[in-house]
Design an enzyme around this catalytic site. Structure first.
Site, PDB file in Angstrom:
ATOM      1  N   GLU A  51      -5.630  -5.391  10.140  1.00 51.34           N
ATOM      2  CA  GLU A  51      -4.859  -4.436  10.242  1.00 51.34           C
ATOM      3  C   GLU A  51      -5.123  -3.610  11.963  1.00 51.34           C
ATOM      4  O   GLU A  51      -5.856  -2.811  11.933  1.00 51.34           O
ATOM      5  CB  GLU A  51      -4.869  -3.163   9.405  1.00 51.34           C
ATOM      6  CG  GLU A  51      -4.346  -3.772   8.028  1.00 51.34           C
ATOM      7  CD  GLU A  51      -3.710  -2.837   7.019  1.00 51.34           C
ATOM      8  OE1 GLU A  51      -2.553  -2.956   6.720  1.00 51.34           O
ATOM      9  OE2 GLU A  51      -4.166  -1.769   6.989  1.00 51.34           O
ATOM     10  N   GLU A  99      -6.765   4.583   7.856  1.00 50.10           N
ATOM     11  CA  GLU A  99      -6.294   5.951   7.201  1.00 50.10           C
ATOM     12  C   GLU A  99      -7.797   6.674   6.823  1.00 50.10           C
ATOM     13  O   GLU A  99      -7.900   7.804   6.999  1.00 50.10           O
ATOM     14  CB  GLU A  99      -5.294   6.054   6.507  1.00 50.10           C
ATOM     15  CG  GLU A  99      -3.908   5.846   7.500  1.00 50.10           C
ATOM     16  CD  GLU A  99      -2.684   5.270   6.555  1.00 50.10           C
ATOM     17  OE1 GLU A  99      -2.741   5.507   5.295  1.00 50.10           O
ATOM     18  OE2 GLU A  99      -1.896   4.765   7.263  1.00 50.10           O
ATOM     19  N   GLY A 150       2.036   2.074  10.890  1.00 51.93           N
ATOM     20  CA  GLY A 150       3.075   2.940  10.591  1.00 51.93           C
ATOM     21  C   GLY A 150       3.618   3.254  12.001  1.00 51.93           C
ATOM     22  O   GLY A 150       4.232   4.537  12.103  1.00 51.93           O
ATOM     23  N   HIS A 194      -9.475   1.312   4.523  1.00 53.01           N
ATOM     24  CA  HIS A 194      -8.209   1.418   5.170  1.00 53.01           C
ATOM     25  C   HIS A 194      -8.491   2.314   6.583  1.00 53.01           C
ATOM     26  O   HIS A 194      -9.076   3.456   6.395  1.00 53.01           O
ATOM     27  CB  HIS A 194      -7.088   2.013   4.236  1.00 53.01           C
ATOM     28  CG  HIS A 194      -5.644   1.924   5.047  1.00 53.01           C
ATOM     29  ND1 HIS A 194      -5.338   2.721   5.770  1.00 53.01           N
ATOM     30  CD2 HIS A 194      -4.760   0.801   5.058  1.00 53.01           C
ATOM     31  CE1 HIS A 194      -4.015   2.446   6.260  1.00 53.01           C
ATOM     32  NE2 HIS A 194      -3.599   1.455   5.563  1.00 53.01           N
ATOM     33  N   GLY A 252       2.752  -1.252   4.332  1.00 49.74           N
ATOM     34  CA  GLY A 252       2.872   0.222   3.965  1.00 49.74           C
ATOM     35  C   GLY A 252       4.376   0.549   3.668  1.00 49.74           C
ATOM     36  O   GLY A 252       4.827   0.447   2.543  1.00 49.74           O
ATOM     37  N   GLY A 253       4.934   1.046   4.865  1.00 48.95           N
ATOM     38  CA  GLY A 253       6.213   1.588   4.717  1.00 48.95           C
ATOM     39  C   GLY A 253       7.133   0.630   4.061  1.00 48.95           C
ATOM     40  O   GLY A 253       8.267   1.033   3.092  1.00 48.95           O
ATOM     41  N   ASN A 291       0.945  -1.144  -0.230  1.00 49.40           N
ATOM     42  CA  ASN A 291       0.054   0.114  -0.093  1.00 49.40           C
ATOM     43  C   ASN A 291       0.813   1.029   0.078  1.00 49.40           C
ATOM     44  O   ASN A 291       1.248   1.479   1.044  1.00 49.40           O
ATOM     45  CB  ASN A 291      -0.755   0.003   1.169  1.00 49.40           C
ATOM     46  CG  ASN A 291      -1.639   1.247   1.253  1.00 49.40           C
ATOM     47  OD1 ASN A 291      -1.790   2.149   0.581  1.00 49.40           O
ATOM     48  ND2 ASN A 291      -2.494   1.487   2.776  1.00 49.40           N
ATOM     49  N   TRP A 292       1.137   1.956  -0.849  1.00 50.98           N
ATOM     50  CA  TRP A 292       2.063   2.895  -1.278  1.00 50.98           C
ATOM     51  C   TRP A 292       1.513   4.145  -0.598  1.00 50.98           C
ATOM     52  O   TRP A 292       2.252   5.091  -0.354  1.00 50.98           O
ATOM     53  CB  TRP A 292       2.212   3.356  -2.829  1.00 50.98           C
ATOM     54  CG  TRP A 292       3.155   2.209  -3.305  1.00 50.98           C
ATOM     55  CD1 TRP A 292       3.981   1.379  -2.654  1.00 50.98           C
ATOM     56  CD2 TRP A 292       3.603   2.178  -4.708  1.00 50.98           C
ATOM     57  NE1 TRP A 292       4.689   0.618  -3.820  1.00 50.98           N
ATOM     58  CE2 TRP A 292       4.589   1.174  -4.898  1.00 50.98           C
ATOM     59  CE3 TRP A 292       2.920   2.848  -5.999  1.00 50.98           C
ATOM     60  CZ2 TRP A 292       5.078   0.714  -6.481  1.00 50.98           C
ATOM     61  CZ3 TRP A 292       3.518   2.379  -7.380  1.00 50.98           C
ATOM     62  CH2 TRP A 292       4.462   1.548  -7.399  1.00 50.98           C
ATOM     63  N   LYS A 293       0.351   4.106  -0.425  1.00 53.61           N
ATOM     64  CA  LYS A 293      -0.218   5.615   0.404  1.00 53.61           C
ATOM     65  C   LYS A 293      -0.129   6.672  -0.588  1.00 53.61           C
ATOM     66  O   LYS A 293      -0.238   6.633  -1.789  1.00 53.61           O
ATOM     67  CB  LYS A 293      -0.010   5.756   1.788  1.00 53.61           C
ATOM     68  CG  LYS A 293      -0.083   4.224   2.618  1.00 53.61           C
ATOM     69  CD  LYS A 293      -0.021   4.318   4.036  1.00 53.61           C
ATOM     70  CE  LYS A 293      -0.328   2.986   4.454  1.00 53.61           C
ATOM     71  NZ  LYS A 293       0.038   3.101   6.082  1.00 53.61           N
ATOM     72  N   SER A 323       2.959  -2.533  10.336  1.00 56.39           N
ATOM     73  CA  SER A 323       4.399  -2.694  10.456  1.00 56.39           C
ATOM     74  C   SER A 323       4.975  -4.142  10.236  1.00 56.39           C
ATOM     75  O   SER A 323       5.926  -4.568  10.791  1.00 56.39           O
ATOM     76  CB  SER A 323       4.900  -2.131  11.869  1.00 56.39           C
ATOM     77  OG  SER A 323       4.508  -1.027  11.960  1.00 56.39           O
TER      78      SER A 323
HETATM   79  P1  PGA Z   1       2.634   0.015   7.671  1.00 52.73           P
HETATM   80  O1  PGA Z   1       1.255   0.159   6.954  1.00 52.73           O
HETATM   81  O2  PGA Z   1       3.162  -1.165   7.010  1.00 52.73           O
HETATM   82  O3  PGA Z   1       3.383   1.162   7.042  1.00 52.73           O
HETATM   83  O4  PGA Z   1       2.463  -0.218   8.970  1.00 52.73           O
HETATM   84  C1  PGA Z   1       0.335  -1.077   6.817  1.00 52.73           C
HETATM   85  C2  PGA Z   1      -0.976  -0.379   6.011  1.00 52.73           C
HETATM   86  O5  PGA Z   1      -1.454   0.646   6.541  1.00 52.73           O
HETATM   87  O6  PGA Z   1      -1.702  -1.036   5.266  1.00 52.73           O
END
Ligand code: PGA
Length: 253
Positions: free
Chosen positions: A169, A99, A175, A97, A236-237, A11-13, A215
């Site tokens: 999640e 976010e 994050g 998600h 994500g990251g 997930n590049w966000k 994470s």
């Molecule tokens: P993260 O993000 O790996 O940076 O914790 C995961 C996500 O939001 O899908």
């Protein structure tokens, strides 16, 4: 383990311009070539999808979107429909998600509407859900994920579940560098599977891919992915760094 497909999705966000996405896909393409024990997907910002698709063409990497609107068309400034995504060849989309829920007012009702719209348009959905820290500390994680699963999938048929991946999640792990322990991830993914069994029966529940996200990285992926109910990751990251993402793909082989 049951006959479930492992899915490692990035997930590049809100990261990567088209040029950066092209460079990233070109870099990682040879690194993950031939690693076919899992599906590999990167979900990209809308304006980056085209460049990423072109770079990924002919490889084992699929490009998805990070959200989709529930209406077919109309006065929804800034939104993108499932039909539009299908028109440019996008098959996968992340919905719900945390976010989106935290910062953009998404509720289980809008997540459900988006999920149904995407499925009706023939897309595959990565449906995100999970508890916040206070909920875990209060011991109500099972209740929270159970409620989200039921509300987010309301009206989704057993047949449509073949096109649904669930991403568990825990919000406190996203994050933050805090990862759920493999035991916590397995326990909650297993609870979600029980809810799926309640709604759809054991066969659908056993066939549904349930990812862990929060994470996940090159260091902890192997332990998480080894768990019975963890069928992949939403990353994500670490999905922005080719070596780290490739190590997660390797952990899934
Ligand atoms: P993260 O993000 O790996 O940076 O914790 C995961 C996500 O939001 O899908």
């Amino acid at each position: 383990m049951a006959n479930r497909r492992t899915v490692i999705a990035g997930n590049w966000k809100m990261n990567f311009t088209p040029a950066q996405a092209t460079a990233f896909i070109e870099e990682i393409k040879p690194m993950v070539a031939g690693k076919d024990n899992c599906d590999i997907i990167f979900c990209a910002p809308y304006v980056t999808i085209d460049a990423a698709q072109k770079a990924a063409a002919g490889s084992n990497i699929k490009i998805g979107a990070e959200n989709v609107h529930f209406a077919k068309s109309g006065a929804y400034t800034g939104e993108v429909s499932a039909e539009m995504l299908r028109a440019i060849g996008v098959e996968y989309v992340i919905i719900g998600h945390s976010e989106r829920r935290q910062y953009f007012g998404e509720t289980d009702a809008t997540v459900n509407a988006r999920t149904k719209a995407a499925l009706e348009a023939g897309m595959k959905v990565i449906l995100c859900l999970g508890e916040v820290k206070e909920e875990r500390l209060s011991g109500i994680t099972r209740e929270v994920v159970s409620m989200q699963t039921k509300l987010d999938l309301a009206g989704v048929s057993a047949e449509q579940m073949a096109n649904v991946i669930i991403a568990y999640e825990p919000v406190w792990a996203i994050g933050t560098g805090l990862t759920a322990t493999p035991e916590q991830a397995d326990e909650t993914c297993g609870q979600i599977r029980e809810v799926l069994a309640e709604i759809y029966g054991a066969e659908v529940a056993e066939a549904t891919t349930i990812q862990y996200g929060g994470s996940m990285n090159d260091k902890n992926a192997a332990e998480l992915l080894a768990k019975q109910h963890v069928d992949g990751g939403l990353i994500g990251g670490a999905s922005l760094v080719a070596a780290k993402f490739t190590a997660i793909v390797d952990a899934a082989q």
